[in-house]
Design a protein around this motif. Structure first.
Motif, mmCIF file in Angstrom:
data_model
loop_
_atom_site.group_PDB
_atom_site.id
_atom_site.type_symbol
_atom_site.label_atom_id
_atom_site.label_comp_id
_atom_site.label_asym_id
_atom_site.label_seq_id
_atom_site.Cartn_x
_atom_site.Cartn_y
_atom_site.Cartn_z
ATOM 1 N N LEU A 185 -3.085 -70.090 -30.268
ATOM 2 C CA LEU A 185 -2.919 -70.839 -29.025
ATOM 3 C C LEU A 185 -3.149 -69.942 -27.817
ATOM 4 C CD1 LEU A 185 0.266 -72.997 -29.826
ATOM 5 C CD2 LEU A 185 -2.112 -73.768 -29.752
ATOM 6 N N ARG A 186 -2.646 -68.732 -27.889
ATOM 7 C CA ARG A 186 -2.814 -67.816 -26.758
ATOM 8 C C ARG A 186 -4.239 -67.310 -26.627
ATOM 9 N NH1 ARG A 186 2.992 -64.564 -26.898
ATOM 10 N NH2 ARG A 186 4.116 -66.197 -25.750
ATOM 11 N N THR A 190 -8.781 -73.268 -23.853
ATOM 12 C CA THR A 190 -8.343 -74.505 -23.208
ATOM 13 C C THR A 190 -7.132 -74.217 -22.337
ATOM 14 O OG1 THR A 190 -9.118 -75.762 -25.115
ATOM 15 C CG2 THR A 190 -7.625 -76.888 -23.581
ATOM 16 N N ARG A 191 -7.223 -74.501 -21.058
ATOM 17 C CA ARG A 191 -6.174 -74.119 -20.114
ATOM 18 C C ARG A 191 -4.815 -74.733 -20.432
ATOM 19 N NH1 ARG A 191 -7.793 -73.981 -13.921
ATOM 20 N NH2 ARG A 191 -9.169 -72.435 -14.902
ATOM 21 N N PRO A 192 -4.711 -76.048 -20.718
ATOM 22 C CA PRO A 192 -3.378 -76.601 -21.029
ATOM 23 C C PRO A 192 -2.738 -75.958 -22.260
ATOM 24 C CG PRO A 192 -4.917 -78.367 -20.522
ATOM 25 C CD PRO A 192 -5.726 -77.122 -20.639
ATOM 26 N N VAL A 193 -3.577 -75.623 -23.246
ATOM 27 C CA VAL A 193 -3.054 -74.978 -24.450
ATOM 28 C C VAL A 193 -2.530 -73.591 -24.119
ATOM 29 C CG1 VAL A 193 -3.653 -74.079 -26.732
ATOM 30 C CG2 VAL A 193 -4.551 -76.290 -25.986
ATOM 31 N N ARG A 194 -3.269 -72.847 -23.335
ATOM 32 C CA ARG A 194 -2.835 -71.501 -22.955
ATOM 33 C C ARG A 194 -1.598 -71.566 -22.075
ATOM 34 N NH1 ARG A 194 -7.761 -67.896 -20.939
ATOM 35 N NH2 ARG A 194 -6.055 -66.378 -20.936
ATOM 36 N N TRP A 195 -1.500 -72.588 -21.237
ATOM 37 C CA TRP A 195 -0.284 -72.741 -20.421
ATOM 38 C C TRP A 195 0.924 -73.006 -21.306
ATOM 39 C CZ3 TRP A 195 3.233 -76.711 -20.001
ATOM 40 C CH2 TRP A 195 4.179 -76.591 -18.984
ATOM 41 N N PHE A 196 0.752 -73.867 -22.307
ATOM 42 C CA PHE A 196 1.856 -74.159 -23.221
ATOM 43 C C PHE A 196 2.300 -72.905 -23.957
ATOM 44 C CE2 PHE A 196 3.301 -75.091 -27.525
ATOM 45 C CZ PHE A 196 4.367 -75.937 -27.277
#
Length: 217
Positions: A185-186, A190-196
C-alpha cells in the motif's frame, strides 16, 4: 450452576433498580454508545500507525477486522446454543431496564461482550498504551449488559473470553501477511491508497538497534 447464575442476575437487577434514574439512563446509553467509542479508538490507533512501520500499520488495520470476526463467531455460537434471555426466563427478577429482546434473539454468549473483549485485546496489540482505557471499557460494557437485564453473568464472561481469544488469534496469524500488504500500500502510486497507508516513520526509531556501519566510533 444455573441457579447461582440466576441468583447473581437477580441480585444485579435488584441493585440496578435501586440506583438513581440518571445512573440507569447512563448505563443504558453506555451499553450501546460504548461500541461507538471503541470505533473511535480504532480510528485513533490507525491514525497513529500511519506514521509507524508496516507491522504497526498491519496490526492497526487488523484490529477492527479481528473484532468483526469475533462478533461473527459469537453469533454462530449464539445460534447453536439457543439460550433464552434471562429477562424472559428468570422467575422473580425485576423487569429489565431495556426492552427484552424478542424470542429467538438468544442470550449466550453476549455479542456486546464479545465485541468489547475483542476490541480491548486488538487495540492493546495495536497500541499498548490503550490497554488502561480499553480493558476497563470492556469490563464496563460486559457488566452493563447484566445491569440492564438482558444477559446472565456467564453470557458476558464467556463473551469477553471468546472475543479476546478470537481477536488475539486473528491479529497474530494475520500480522505477517498484512505487513506485506501494508508495504504494498505504501508503495502504491494511487494517492488515496498512499494516504490511507500513511507516510511511515519520519526517522529511524532511537530504540531500534542500528547496524555497526551506522554507528559513530
Amino acid at each position: 450452576m444455573q441457579d447461582i447464575d440466576s441468583g447473581l442476575y437477580r441480585g444485579i437487577s435488584d441493585f440496578a433498580h435501586d440506583t438513581p434514574a440518571w445512573v440507569q439512563h447512563l448505563v443504558e446509553a453506555w451499553t450501546e454508545a460504548g461500541l461507538l467509542l471503541f470505533g473511535v479508538l480504532f480510528a485513533a490507533a490507525w491514525w497513529r500507525a500511519r506514521r509507524g512501520g508496516p507491522y504497526a500499520l498491519a496490526v492497526a488495520v487488523l484490529a477492527p477486522l479481528a473484532t468483526a470476526v469475533a462478533s461473527v463467531c459469537s453469533e454462530l455460537v449464539k445460534s447453536a446454543v439457543d439460550e433464552v434471555r434471562p429477562c424472559r426466563a428468570v422467575a422473580g427478577a425485576p423487569a429489565s431496564l431495556m426492552a427484552c429482546p424478542p424470542h429467538g434473539d438468544w442470550s449466550f454468549p453476549s455479542n456486546h461482550a464479545s465485541i468489547a473483549g475483542a476490541a480491548a485485546v486488538a487495540l492493546t496489540l495495536a497500541w499498548r498504551g490503550l490497554a488502561r482505557l480499553a480493558f476497563p471499557m470492556a469490563l464496563l460494557m460486559a457488566y452493563s449488559r447484566v445491569f440492564v437485564g438482558v444477559h446472565y453473568p456467564h453470557d458476558v464472561l464467556v463473551g469477553l473470553l471468546l472475543g479476546a481469544a478470537v481477536a488475539y488469534a486473528v491479529v497474530r496469524l494475520g500480522a505477517r501477511p498484512m505487513t506485506h500488504v501494508a508495504e504494498a500500500l505504501r508503495a502504491s502510486t494511487t494517492r488515496p491508497v498512499r494516504w490511507f497507508a500513511g507516510p511511515g516513520p519520519a526517522a529511524p526509531d532511537r530504540d531500534t538497534p542500528q547496524p555497526r556501519s551506522a554507528r559513530r566510533d
